[in-house]
Write a protein that holds these residues in place. Structure first.
Motif, PDB file in Angstrom:
ATOM      1  N   GLU A  69      26.659 -43.106  20.193  1.00 37.47           N
ATOM      2  CA  GLU A  69      26.861 -45.207  20.025  1.00 37.47           C
ATOM      3  C   GLU A  69      26.452 -45.326  18.806  1.00 37.47           C
ATOM      4  OE1 GLU A  69      29.664 -46.178  20.109  1.00 37.47           O
ATOM      5  OE2 GLU A  69      30.267 -43.588  20.957  1.00 37.47           O
ATOM      6  N   LYS A  72      26.919 -43.970  15.298  1.00 35.61           N
ATOM      7  CA  LYS A  72      27.728 -44.239  14.828  1.00 35.61           C
ATOM      8  C   LYS A  72      27.768 -45.296  14.261  1.00 35.61           C
ATOM      9  CE  LYS A  72      31.252 -40.502  17.510  1.00 35.61           C
ATOM     10  NZ  LYS A  72      32.491 -41.542  18.223  1.00 35.61           N
ATOM     11  N   GLN A  76      28.263 -46.404  10.598  1.00 37.88           N
ATOM     12  CA  GLN A  76      29.691 -47.313  10.630  1.00 37.88           C
ATOM     13  C   GLN A  76      29.512 -48.848   9.896  1.00 37.88           C
ATOM     14  OE1 GLN A  76      30.858 -47.600  14.617  1.00 37.88           O
ATOM     15  NE2 GLN A  76      32.490 -46.849  14.296  1.00 37.88           N
ATOM     16  N   LEU A 119      31.067 -39.869  11.700  1.00 41.88           N
ATOM     17  CA  LEU A 119      31.549 -39.795  12.943  1.00 41.88           C
ATOM     18  C   LEU A 119      32.555 -39.109  13.850  1.00 41.88           C
ATOM     19  CD1 LEU A 119      32.853 -43.476  11.644  1.00 41.88           C
ATOM     20  CD2 LEU A 119      30.347 -42.713  12.505  1.00 41.88           C
ATOM     21  N   ASN A 120      32.320 -38.147  12.860  1.00 38.97           N
ATOM     22  CA  ASN A 120      33.893 -36.882  13.625  1.00 38.97           C
ATOM     23  C   ASN A 120      32.311 -36.054  14.590  1.00 38.97           C
ATOM     24  OD1 ASN A 120      36.269 -38.236  13.510  1.00 38.97           O
ATOM     25  ND2 ASN A 120      36.272 -37.252  11.650  1.00 38.97           N
ATOM     26  N   ALA A 122      29.006 -36.156  15.044  1.00 33.28           N
ATOM     27  CA  ALA A 122      27.833 -37.362  15.488  1.00 33.28           C
ATOM     28  C   ALA A 122      27.339 -37.071  16.934  1.00 33.28           C
ATOM     29  CB  ALA A 122      28.072 -38.625  15.548  1.00 33.28           C
ATOM     30  N   HIS A 123      28.340 -36.615  17.335  1.00 34.22           N
ATOM     31  CA  HIS A 123      28.075 -36.224  19.379  1.00 34.22           C
ATOM     32  C   HIS A 123      27.962 -35.105  19.153  1.00 34.22           C
ATOM     33  CE1 HIS A 123      32.469 -34.645  17.385  1.00 34.22           C
ATOM     34  NE2 HIS A 123      32.011 -34.238  18.920  1.00 34.22           N
ATOM     35  N   ALA A 172      23.687 -38.478  11.008  1.00 32.96           N
ATOM     36  CA  ALA A 172      24.068 -38.372  11.912  1.00 32.96           C
ATOM     37  C   ALA A 172      23.558 -37.346  12.801  1.00 32.96           C
ATOM     38  CB  ALA A 172      25.602 -38.294  11.436  1.00 32.96           C
TER      39      ALA A 172
END
Length: 488
Positions: A69, A72, A76, A119-120, A122-123, A172
């Motif tokens: 988070e 992200k 953002q 963002l897609n 970063a996890h 990221a």
């Protein structure tokens, strides 16, 4: 923030602070259209570069532990900064790169897309995969880890987008970055990005940007022992140099290099649509794009019609001040590039090519040239022109067209025009290039495709998820949950 405020920031960004370059040398950043001095920049030194790598290495250790988070939110907010300052950034792209209004809008759009695609994935740093195998009781866990510090070097043509293409995924995925934009476009390629991440609240040291040049720092971006990967977009010649040094130091590389993109018009092609595509794919940003159409290869049945319509369109393209929204042909980046382009024009004539459209020089603007009767193995055809110079080659068969398309040391982008889509796809699979577009031109990009080339056009792939592999490393941890019996 207005565009003048960007222009007043002539400092490097190191460890979260804006710092004056410590060199005795300065660089005048000029508008390539009218030579207006946009900014005078004192260059950062090799010592400042070394400090930036040291600070990045320290910052990366804690950044690698940040939550998904957190990463992200930073991405953002950086994206929001670009959107909130859209008009000012577009004006700066036009002033500093000589790009038209169309080019500036495309570039900013691509940079924002790259950020938002990050963002897609970063996890990915927080996912652990278990795989079977080994003796009884063995649990195998595969972790993805950041590489560490990434050395980022970007070119003059699309500096915001081509810088962000490295920086966004690196950050990221838990890496830190030391970035050197081409000093000619240091504001768009460096200052804007640093301001975006400063606004976003990125911890000090995770992103560092130096306004400097090779005469000042030498190979410091390559030889410093801290960076684990060198990401470079630029010429094949420089890419070879970087690859050689990286090999000596056992560093990873992501090299997006030169191109010689063929645009193939087959015997069953729609000529009008092929002309539409070729005019855009040859002349956007004055031909200063790695993916730009470099050779137009046309079947003899379509050749004369294509040439007539292409020349008429090229001749009518508006040229002049890139601030004018109607302008299509603006200036080349500097006088040196323009003089190089004129040498290619003279070479074409010396090699016996037919001039079907004679261009002209207007300051740093070169209006379109079109040559026919060009041999595919000529120096002209085999050179990455990076200028509004169109080369048209006539062939007798579709098979000859596809064979010629592949006869280059490069393999970045390519295009095939045909009314038989299945045949076009079959031909595309056999063309040795990283990307082939059927019934479109060669300049295409997106943040979720494997962008990159073959042969002398580079190594590695950008785009999600391929960039994740490039900018991370895998670690195997096994846990023996039951006592293991050994043979001795």
């Amino acid at each position: 923030m207005n565009v003048q405020q960007f222009e007043k920031i002539t400092k490097s960004y190191i460890n979260g602070k804006w710092v004056e370059g410590e060199s005795e040398k300065t660089f005048q950043d000029v508008n390539p259209y009218d030579q207006e001095v946009i900014a005078e920049i004192r260059l950062a030194t090799k010592k400042q570069l070394e400090d930036a790598f040291y600070d990045a290495a320290k910052a990366q250790k804690s950044w690698a532990q940040s939550s998904v988070e957190t990463r992200k939110n930073i991405i953002q907010r950086a994206s929001a900064f670009l959107k909130e300052n859209r008009d000012e950034i577009i004006q700066l792209i036009i002033k500093e790169t000589g790009g038209t209004v169309i080019k500036a809008n495309v570039e900013l759009h691509l940079a924002i897309e790259v950020l938002e695609e990050a963002l897609n994935y970063a996890h990915e740093m927080n996912e652990v995969k278990e795989v079977p195998g080994g003796p009884e009781g063995k649990v195998n866990k595969i972790y993805r880890k950041p590489l560490g510090v990434i050395s980022s070097i970007s070119p003059f043509n699309f500096p915001l987008n081509l810088s962000m293409r490295t920086i966004a995924p690196a950050i990221a995925l838990g890496n830190a970055v030391v970035h050197k934009p081409d000093i000619q476009v240091g504001l768009v390629g460096g200052v804007v990005i640093a301001k975006a991440f400063e606004y976003a609240g990125l911890p000090a040291g995770v992103f560092n940007m130096l306004l400097t040049d090779i005469d000042e720092i030498g190979d410091g971006m390559l030889t410093n022992p801290i960076p684990r990967l060198i990401s470079f977009t630029g010429s094949t010649a420089v890419g070879r140099h970087i690859g050689a040094i990286a090999g000596q130091h056992l560093k990873k590389v992501a090299l997006e290099l030169g191109g010689n993109s063929p645009f193939v018009v087959l015997s069953d092609a729609d000529v009008d649509q092929a002309v539409n595509a070729a005019v855009f794919g040859k002349f956007i940003h004055q031909g200063q794009i790695c993916m730009i159409i470099n050779r137009i290869i046309v079947h003899q049945d379509k050749h004369d019609e294509f040439v007539e319509k292409f020349v008429a369109r090229a001749k009518a393209l508006p040229y002049g001040n890139p601030q004018d929204p109607h302008t299509v042909i603006g200036p080349l980046i500097n006088e040196r590039q323009l003089e190089k382009a004129l040498r290619y024009v003279n070479l074409a004539k010396e090699e016996g090519a037919t001039t079907v459209l004679e261009g002209k020089r207007v300051g740093n603007i070169l209006t379109p040239y079109v040559f026919t009767n060009v041999k595919n193995d000529s120096k002209l055809a085999q050179t990455e022109l990076f200028a509004p110079i169109a080369v048209i080659i006539k062939v007798e068969t579709d098979e000859e067209a596809l064979k010629m398309a592949g006869e280059t040391e490069h393999g970045l982008s390519s295009a095939i025009f045909t009314s038989d889509l299945a045949k076009g796809e079959k031909y595309a699979l056999n063309l040795d290039a990283g990307m082939t577009h059927i019934n479109d031109q060669t300049v295409n990009d997106a943040p979720n495709i494997p962008f990159g080339g073959t042969k002398a056009s580079g190594l590695g792939r950008f785009g999600n998820p391929w960039v994740v592999e490039e900018f991370t490393s895998m670690k195997w941890i096994s846990v023996q949950t039951k006592p293991r019996e050994y043979p001795f």
